[in-house]
Structures are given as C-alpha cells and as structure tokens.
Design an enzyme around this catalytic site. Sequence first.
Site, mmCIF file in Angstrom:
data_model
loop_
_atom_site.group_PDB
_atom_site.id
_atom_site.type_symbol
_atom_site.label_atom_id
_atom_site.label_comp_id
_atom_site.label_asym_id
_atom_site.label_seq_id
_atom_site.Cartn_x
_atom_site.Cartn_y
_atom_site.Cartn_z
ATOM 1 N N PHE A 39 0.844 -1.208 0.000
ATOM 2 C CA PHE A 39 0.000 0.000 0.000
ATOM 3 C C PHE A 39 0.878 1.257 0.000
ATOM 4 O O PHE A 39 0.727 2.127 -0.861
ATOM 5 C CB PHE A 39 -0.970 -0.026 1.190
ATOM 6 C CG PHE A 39 -1.755 1.258 1.330
ATOM 7 C CD1 PHE A 39 -2.358 1.851 0.230
ATOM 8 C CD2 PHE A 39 -1.881 1.889 2.563
ATOM 9 C CE1 PHE A 39 -3.068 3.054 0.345
ATOM 10 C CE2 PHE A 39 -2.594 3.080 2.691
ATOM 11 C CZ PHE A 39 -3.181 3.665 1.576
ATOM 12 N N TYR A 148 -5.967 6.233 12.994
ATOM 13 C CA TYR A 148 -4.596 5.793 13.275
ATOM 14 C C TYR A 148 -4.365 5.721 14.783
ATOM 15 O O TYR A 148 -3.965 4.687 15.317
ATOM 16 C CB TYR A 148 -3.629 6.777 12.630
ATOM 17 C CG TYR A 148 -2.160 6.421 12.774
ATOM 18 C CD1 TYR A 148 -1.602 5.365 12.050
ATOM 19 C CD2 TYR A 148 -1.322 7.163 13.598
ATOM 20 C CE1 TYR A 148 -0.255 5.055 12.154
ATOM 21 C CE2 TYR A 148 0.033 6.869 13.705
ATOM 22 C CZ TYR A 148 0.559 5.812 12.978
ATOM 23 O OH TYR A 148 1.903 5.513 13.088
HETATM 24 P P1 NAD Z 1 5.550 2.935 5.780
HETATM 25 O O1 NAD Z 1 4.258 3.441 5.283
HETATM 26 O O2 NAD Z 1 6.776 3.238 5.010
HETATM 27 O O3 NAD Z 1 5.487 1.350 5.992
HETATM 28 C C1 NAD Z 1 4.304 0.648 6.317
HETATM 29 C C2 NAD Z 1 4.293 -0.645 5.521
HETATM 30 O O4 NAD Z 1 3.106 -1.382 5.856
HETATM 31 C C3 NAD Z 1 4.242 -0.405 4.004
HETATM 32 O O5 NAD Z 1 5.194 -1.223 3.356
HETATM 33 C C4 NAD Z 1 2.811 -0.791 3.625
HETATM 34 O O6 NAD Z 1 2.698 -1.226 2.279
HETATM 35 C C5 NAD Z 1 2.515 -1.869 4.644
HETATM 36 N N1 NAD Z 1 1.083 -2.070 4.871
HETATM 37 C C6 NAD Z 1 0.134 -1.118 5.115
HETATM 38 N N2 NAD Z 1 -1.069 -1.706 5.284
HETATM 39 C C7 NAD Z 1 -0.876 -3.053 5.143
HETATM 40 C C8 NAD Z 1 -1.732 -4.185 5.202
HETATM 41 N N3 NAD Z 1 -3.039 -4.073 5.436
HETATM 42 N N4 NAD Z 1 -1.178 -5.425 5.002
HETATM 43 C C9 NAD Z 1 0.138 -5.558 4.760
HETATM 44 N N5 NAD Z 1 1.004 -4.508 4.696
HETATM 45 C C10 NAD Z 1 0.493 -3.283 4.888
HETATM 46 O O7 NAD Z 1 5.693 3.458 7.289
HETATM 47 P P2 NAD Z 1 6.899 3.334 8.322
HETATM 48 O O8 NAD Z 1 7.303 4.702 8.683
HETATM 49 O O9 NAD Z 1 7.920 2.368 7.842
HETATM 50 O O10 NAD Z 1 6.121 2.732 9.577
HETATM 51 C C11 NAD Z 1 6.250 1.376 9.982
HETATM 52 C C12 NAD Z 1 5.499 1.171 11.291
HETATM 53 O O11 NAD Z 1 6.044 2.030 12.304
HETATM 54 C C13 NAD Z 1 4.012 1.522 11.191
HETATM 55 O O12 NAD Z 1 3.270 0.586 11.930
HETATM 56 C C14 NAD Z 1 3.923 2.891 11.821
HETATM 57 O O13 NAD Z 1 2.659 3.117 12.394
HETATM 58 C C15 NAD Z 1 5.016 2.814 12.879
HETATM 59 N N6 NAD Z 1 5.495 4.166 13.234
HETATM 60 C C16 NAD Z 1 6.277 4.876 12.371
HETATM 61 C C17 NAD Z 1 6.700 6.153 12.720
HETATM 62 C C18 NAD Z 1 7.588 6.984 11.826
HETATM 63 O O14 NAD Z 1 7.896 8.127 12.188
HETATM 64 N N7 NAD Z 1 8.060 6.515 10.709
HETATM 65 C C19 NAD Z 1 6.299 6.714 13.936
HETATM 66 C C20 NAD Z 1 5.470 5.968 14.772
HETATM 67 C C21 NAD Z 1 5.100 4.677 14.421
#
Ligand code: NAD
Length: 329
Positions: A39, A148
């Site tokens: 996604f 979220y």
């Molecule tokens: P990102 O959007 O780059 O990565 C999220 C990944 O999850 C993507 O590869 C997406 O394709 C996949 N995904 C989404 N919905 C899905 C589904 N239904 N089934 C399978 N895959 C799915 O975001 P990120 O920054 O790498 O974040 C990773 C995790 O860390 C997330 O859970 C996010 O909430 C958490 N997080 C990130 C941050 C940040 O600052 N980057 C802060 C707090 C929490």
Amino acid sequence: MIGNTKKCLITGGAGFIGSHLARRLLAQGAEVTVLDNLFTGSKSNLYDLMDDPRFTFLVHDVTQPFWGQFDEIYNLACPASPIHYQHNPVETTKTSILGVMNALELALKTKARVFHTSTSECYGDPDVHPQPESYWGNVNTIGLRSCYDEGKRAAETLCADYRRQYGVDVRMIRIFNTYGPRMHPHDGRVVSNFAMQALQNRDITVFGTGRQTRSFQYVDDLVRAIELFMAKPRAETDRFFAAKGFGVPVLNIGNPGEFTMLELAEMTLKLIPESKSRIVFHELPKDDPKRRRPDISLAKEFLGWEPSVPLSEGLPKTIEYFRSIVEGR
Ligand code: NAD
Ligand code: UDP
C-alpha cells in the site's frame, strides 16, 4: 530457535522502517520473510535483498490471517503518514487491529516472540511534556487522526491482553517521528515534504504558525533499539516492567531533540543553499499535536540505549537520499 538460524517475519517490511529492519536482521544472520500488501511500501526498497536465499517476500494483507513457523514476528504493517492513513481510514483501523490480532494469534500457536510498533500518536495532543510511558494521552476518538491513533491504542490493548491472558511474549515500542533514507518521497510527512520541496524549488509548506514541535529520530537509532529490546530474555523483561508498574513491556523510542517546524524548514534550506524555495504558511490540519518529545529514561535504563544521531547529522544524509531520487540516480 528452529535449527541454527533465527527465522523472522516482518509485516510491513517493504516500507521505510521495515526495509531497514530487514537488512539489520539479515546482517545478524537471520532468515527474513517480509509480508506486505505494498500500500505505501515498495519492492524497490528490497530489490537488493531479493537474490539472498535467506530472504522471502510475500504479497499479503495483514487483515487476513497468515501462517508460518517463525521465532520472531515484527508487526510493522500500517500506513504511517497522515495523508496515507487518512486516505482509507476504515482500512487503517482494520489494519492496526486485525493485523496485530493475526500476528498475536500466530505467535500464540507457534510460541514466537512478537514485536509491535506502536506510536507516540497514542499520546495524542499531549498535556504532559515530555511524554513518559505512564502518560495515558489526550486523544480525540472521532477526529481525522483517530483511525490511526485509536487503531494503534486498541492494538496496544490487544498486545497487553494476549500477554496477560495467553502468555504471548510481546514487546511494544512507541516510536516518535522517525526519518531517514528510503522514506517515501511523496508520503506527506514533514521531513520528506520539506526536503523534496527545497530540492525541486517549490514552496516549503509550513502548516499553522510552524511553532508546533516534533522530536526527530534517525532510523538507525530506532533499529538498534528494536534489536536490543528483542534480544532481552523474557524473565528479565517481565521483572523490569513489573517493577516499574507496567503490566506489559512498552518503551518510548525517539530522539529527545525537539524542533519547531520553522526550525526544520530553515535547517533544510541551509543544507540546500542553491534552493530557490520560500517558506509559505498553510492552514494547520485538525487535531495536529502542538508539541511532542519522548521521555526515554526507561529505554536508557532497560536497554542502555540512547540515540546517537542528531538531526544535524541525520538530515544531510536523508537530503542526499532525496537528491538521488530527484536527480534520477
Ligand atoms: P511505511 O508506510 O513506510 O510502511 C508501512 C508498511 O506497511 C508499508 O510497506 C505498507 O505497504 C505496509 N502495509 C500497510 N497496510 C498493510 C496491510 N493491510 N497489510 C500488509 N502490509 C500493509 O511506514 P513506516 O514509517 O515504515 O512505519 C512502519 C510502522 O512504524 C508503522 O506501523 C507505523 O505506524 C510505525 N510508526 C512509524 C513512525 C515513523 O515516524 N516513521 C512513527 C510511529 C510509528
Ligand atoms: N507539517 C508541515 N508541513 C508539511 C507537512 C507537515 O508543517 O508539509 C507539520 C504537521 O502539521 C505537523 C508536523 O509537521 O505539525 C509533523 O507532521 P508529520 O505528518 O510529519 O507527522 P505527525 O504529525 O504524524 O507527527
């Protein structure tokens, strides 16, 4: 451990943080399976791993059950940037809640250890500053960010109850704003927006007055903390968090260096001196938290961890990554 090699599953492993984690686990000698519905993630984040016999990539949506024998399950699947998680808010809540439930069910059946990525958004627009893990937050249940924030809060509840009720060995971190190479250039988050805007001589869009703050963590520091947390034996983990009065292991992981968005815009422009961009002000999105900074005392005490990459060091590396995209390198 199954055989001599640790087997790890990363949901959401084609995204920004997951692609760094996959590399780190492979470098440790583990076998890594990434499960992602692409996604917001991309196979291009993983291209160089595809030929590694210890790496497997599966397209799958975590809202549907999944199966496999793993020692460790890292649950990262969930869109993380406001424009992406608000694109289909019902799906975001489902991904958070059903995704973690499917990961926990698999762990229950296979006795795997689970790592869940929660978020500083669990604190909402905080009225305690900086935020310790013991703070319960100030979150709107029916606003645009709620899909979220509340999805992630419900996921934490599920982790806590699968641990208390069924004994699943689950650990959670609340990640504070994290940035670095392989962030999606158009995912709408502030670091990628400002860098791409400055590199392409477009207006730098500061929302509101720009005086709201965030604390920015470089991705390598986060991945190091994840590795340290998952390596902790269960008994030691249980003892530490029980002594601290928490039912479950949960840690803030972030960099306490706090910046206003105006400061970030100015730092970005200084690092791209040839940019012709100017700062413009746009309306502040609803429920946008006014300030955010982690209290990381627990992580320091339990993991001996603290971040080592200040924004002044991590931002130039990240801008270099976005420059390579803009220049098609
Ligand atoms: P990102 O959007 O780059 O990565 C999220 C990944 O999850 C993507 O590869 C997406 O394709 C996949 N995904 C989404 N919905 C899905 C589904 N239904 N089934 C399978 N895959 C799915 O975001 P990120 O920054 O790498 O974040 C990773 C995790 O860390 C997330 O859970 C996010 O909430 C958490 N997080 C990130 C941050 C940040 O600052 N980057 C802060 C707090 C929490
Ligand atoms: N922001 C901004 N300009 C942008 C994108 C974001 O000023 O082009 C602000 C946003 O309003 C928020 C902060 O930057 O106050 C961090 O936004 P981001 O979406 O990166 O993360 P989050 O709000 O989830 O912490």
